[in-house]
Design an enzyme around this catalytic site. Structure first.
Site, PDB file in Angstrom:
ATOM      1  N   SER A 137       0.843  -1.191   0.000  1.00  0.00           N
ATOM      2  CA  SER A 137       0.000   0.000   0.000  1.00  0.00           C
ATOM      3  C   SER A 137       0.886   1.252   0.000  1.00  0.00           C
ATOM      4  CB  SER A 137      -0.966  -0.033   1.185  1.00  0.00           C
ATOM      5  OG  SER A 137      -1.996   0.904   1.023  1.00  0.00           O
TER       6      SER A 137
ATOM      7  N   ASP B 137     -13.289 -19.414 -14.923  1.00  0.00           N
ATOM      8  CA  ASP B 137     -11.938 -19.962 -14.842  1.00  0.00           C
ATOM      9  C   ASP B 137     -11.919 -21.488 -14.803  1.00  0.00           C
ATOM     10  OD1 ASP B 137     -12.806 -20.504 -12.246  1.00  0.00           O
ATOM     11  OD2 ASP B 137     -11.692 -18.833 -11.372  1.00  0.00           O
TER      12      ASP B 137
ATOM     13  N   ILE C 276     -13.837 -18.099  -6.179  1.00  0.00           N
ATOM     14  CA  ILE C 276     -12.718 -17.196  -6.457  1.00  0.00           C
ATOM     15  C   ILE C 276     -12.699 -16.874  -7.945  1.00  0.00           C
ATOM     16  CG2 ILE C 276     -10.189 -17.031  -6.548  1.00  0.00           C
ATOM     17  CD1 ILE C 276     -10.184 -18.862  -4.038  1.00  0.00           C
TER      18      ILE C 276
ATOM     19  N   ASP D 178      -8.611  -6.893  -4.173  1.00  0.00           N
ATOM     20  CA  ASP D 178      -8.275  -5.691  -3.403  1.00  0.00           C
ATOM     21  C   ASP D 178      -9.320  -4.617  -3.663  1.00  0.00           C
ATOM     22  OD1 ASP D 178      -7.140  -3.432  -2.242  1.00  0.00           O
ATOM     23  OD2 ASP D 178      -5.108  -3.924  -2.892  1.00  0.00           O
TER      24      ASP D 178
ATOM     25  N   HIS E 110      -6.666  -6.500   0.270  1.00  0.00           N
ATOM     26  CA  HIS E 110      -5.680  -5.426   0.328  1.00  0.00           C
ATOM     27  C   HIS E 110      -4.546  -5.818   1.268  1.00  0.00           C
ATOM     28  CE1 HIS E 110      -3.944  -1.561  -0.206  1.00  0.00           C
ATOM     29  NE2 HIS E 110      -4.070  -1.226   1.063  1.00  0.00           N
TER      30      HIS E 110
END
Length: 533
Positions: free
Chosen positions: A188, A260, A266, A403, A443
């Protein structure tokens, strides 16, 4: 240089059996650290010997305590950066240093800084690094001190430079030999500092690990202000509750999870998901309580947050939030009455010096004002890394694809801008700059999948991982192997962890532009079920 006479031995009684195991010369050198130490504008505040296993109380606003993972000398320094600013720096210098490669690591900060990342210092000193950390030039995770331009300048870039110089000087002085390799790790704000070092000070570190870097800053704060206005205060027609954001995520997964090739909750590549929130729109007579649907105003909020942020005359400002990111690590865009602390504090204490400034006042003309100012170099998006390339040093960047705070699209954009500016393909960048997208990672830390990669700001969320996850598989040690053995990473090993840090699954995340691809069979929590294509 001024020297304070505060010395101690922490966690040690000369009457205990543990005392017999303490190297006496090391302890004496620690107690007498200040003798002969010289570094510009630096005062030694204390030097304390600490035993492994000691619970160290931390009298600041960011952490209560941390447990030492090595026997080390804890040195606290104060570096004066101007007549009205200073940077507090700590160096944790372990006993087993010369045998671990004579390495130094600077541990970066997050958010507004103001807190030394003590969990990182404990982790990295436990790995044998001389571990350095700093407070970015102010105390606590608030921005009120930024009304002083010198304090702001420290946060932007100066703190990491003076802490680097002091940390190197302290290490060389204490061990009476020169360190061999130095590393920087940060996420970050720390990631932004990492890019700043690579762009403007490429000779400072042999290896830089920049995670989820806030490269396009202060574009982030502009987008946050506009998001706050789009979401509105709690209870307003545009506002979504946590349960409603969870429903948005569930609808996203229902629409995109199988893209996917595996239903695992996910999104391996969120960019492939063109989620349409219109599917959640309430029909006539329907409500959230009865039907789990959203109003037109709420659907528009979702669309706004998932769309690129633009300003006057269509000026591009920042990418939108990616699908699947909203519920990551328990974060939602809950700003209350325009209380988004990042944008609010920047506008109050840096832009306008007005503590009563309300985000409701923000408009696109203010956005232009911010974008057209350098803010002492707060941007870290320079696309010319020729200095880093010439130095032979390395930059490893990764970004979580879930994020919500810093959209991963920004890191793709930065990587592409470097490739374009330097007229290099991915293979041309590979010798000095590699980028790894990490699916499911929020994040810096947390998320639903194999997002623990042994990087900055992760150990504090998974304290057991330092014991359960092999250090050699960490992103930090992957960088070390790249620098010291020329073993360039092709993947980063990610771990799905339980609440105690136990391993529940693994995945090897591929280097961009390759994609981490499901083989079509096998347990998705098994790294053997994935390949790079």
């Amino acid at each position: 240089m001024r020297v304070s006479a505060v010395v101690a031995v922490s966690g040690l009684s000369l009457l205990t059996p543990a005392a017999a195991l303490v190297p006496v010369k090391f302890v004496n050198d620690c107690i007498n650290f200040a003798t002969g130490f010289e570094n510009e504008n630096t005062e030694v505040l204390s030097s304390t010997y600490v035993l492994k296993g000691t619970v160290i109380p931390l009298p600041d606003s960011c952490a209560l305590s941390v447990t030492a993972r090595a026997n080390f000398c804890r040195v606290k320094l104060k570096i004066t950066t101007s007549s009205s600013s200073q940077v507090i720096t700590e160096a944790w210098l372990p006993t087993d240093w010369k045998g671990k490669g004579k390495r130094l690591v600077m541990n970066g900060n997050s958010g507004w800084g103001g807190c030394i990342q003590f969990e990182e210092l404990a982790w990295t000193s436990g790995l044998g690094f001389a571990a350095i950390g700093h407070d970015t030039g102010h105390v606590g995770a608030v921005a009120t001190g930024f009304t002083n331009p010198e304090v702001w300048k420290d946060w932007v870039y100066r703190s990491v430079l003076v802490a680097t110089q002091a940390g190197k000087a302290a290490t060389n002085h204490f061990y009476k030999t020169s360190l061999k390799k130095s590393y920087f790790i940060g996420c970050s704000t720390g990631g932004r500092h990492g890019l700043k070092l690579a762009q403007d000070y490429p000779d400072e570190y042999d290896g830089i690990l920049a995670a989820a870097p806030a490269a396009y800053w202060p574009n982030i704060e502009i987008s946050e202000a506009l998001y706050a206005q789009a979401v509105g205060a709690e209870g307003s027609p545009t506002y979504l509750t946590r349960a409603q954001w969870d429903a948005v995520d569930a609808a996203t997964m229902a629409q995109c999870d199988n893209i996917d090739g595996v239903l695992d909750g996910i999104l391996e590549n969120p960019a492939d998901c063109a989620f349409d929130p219109e599917v959640m729109l309430c029909g006539s007579g329907q409500t959230w309580l009865l039907n789990g649907c959203l109003t037109a105003a709420q659907v528009q909020t979702v669309k706004t947050l998932y769309s690129p942020v633009t300003g006057n005359n269509g000026r591009y400002i920042y990418p939108g939030i990616v699908p699947g990111a909203m519920p990551s690590q328990g974060m939602i865009l809950k700003y209350g009455p325009y209380a988004g602390f990042g944008a609010r504090d920047f506008l109050r204490y840096v832009v306008f010096n007005n503590a009563s400034y309300d985000l409701a006042q923000f408009n696109l003309d203010t956005a232009d004002l911010i974008l057209d100012n350098e803010w002492f170099g707060a941007y870290s998006n320079k696309s010319d890394l020729s200095g880093l390339q010439a130095s032979g040093n390395k930059l490893l960047m990764y970004h979580g694809l879930a994020d919500v705070a810093i959209p991963p699209t920004a890191s793709y954009e930065y990587y592409d801008s470097v490739a374009s500016n330097m007229s290099l393909t991915s293979s041309g960048l590979d010798p000095f700059f590699r980028f790894f997208p990490i699916s499911s990672l929020g994040h810096c830390a947390q998320g639903k999948g194999a997002g623990y990669v042994g990087g900055p700001s992760q150990v504090q969320f998974y304290p057991g991982a330092a014991n359960s996850v092999p250090a050699g598989n960490s992103a930090l040690m992957s960088l070390v192997k790249w620098v010291e053995k020329n073993q360039a990473p092709k993947t980063l090993r990610g771990y799905k962890l339980g609440p105690l840090g136990e391993t529940l699954g693994q995945k090897d995340h591929c280097k961009h532009p390759l994609k981490t691809t499901y083989k079509g069979h096998g347990n998705p929590n098994n790294r053997g079920s994935w390949k790079c294509t």
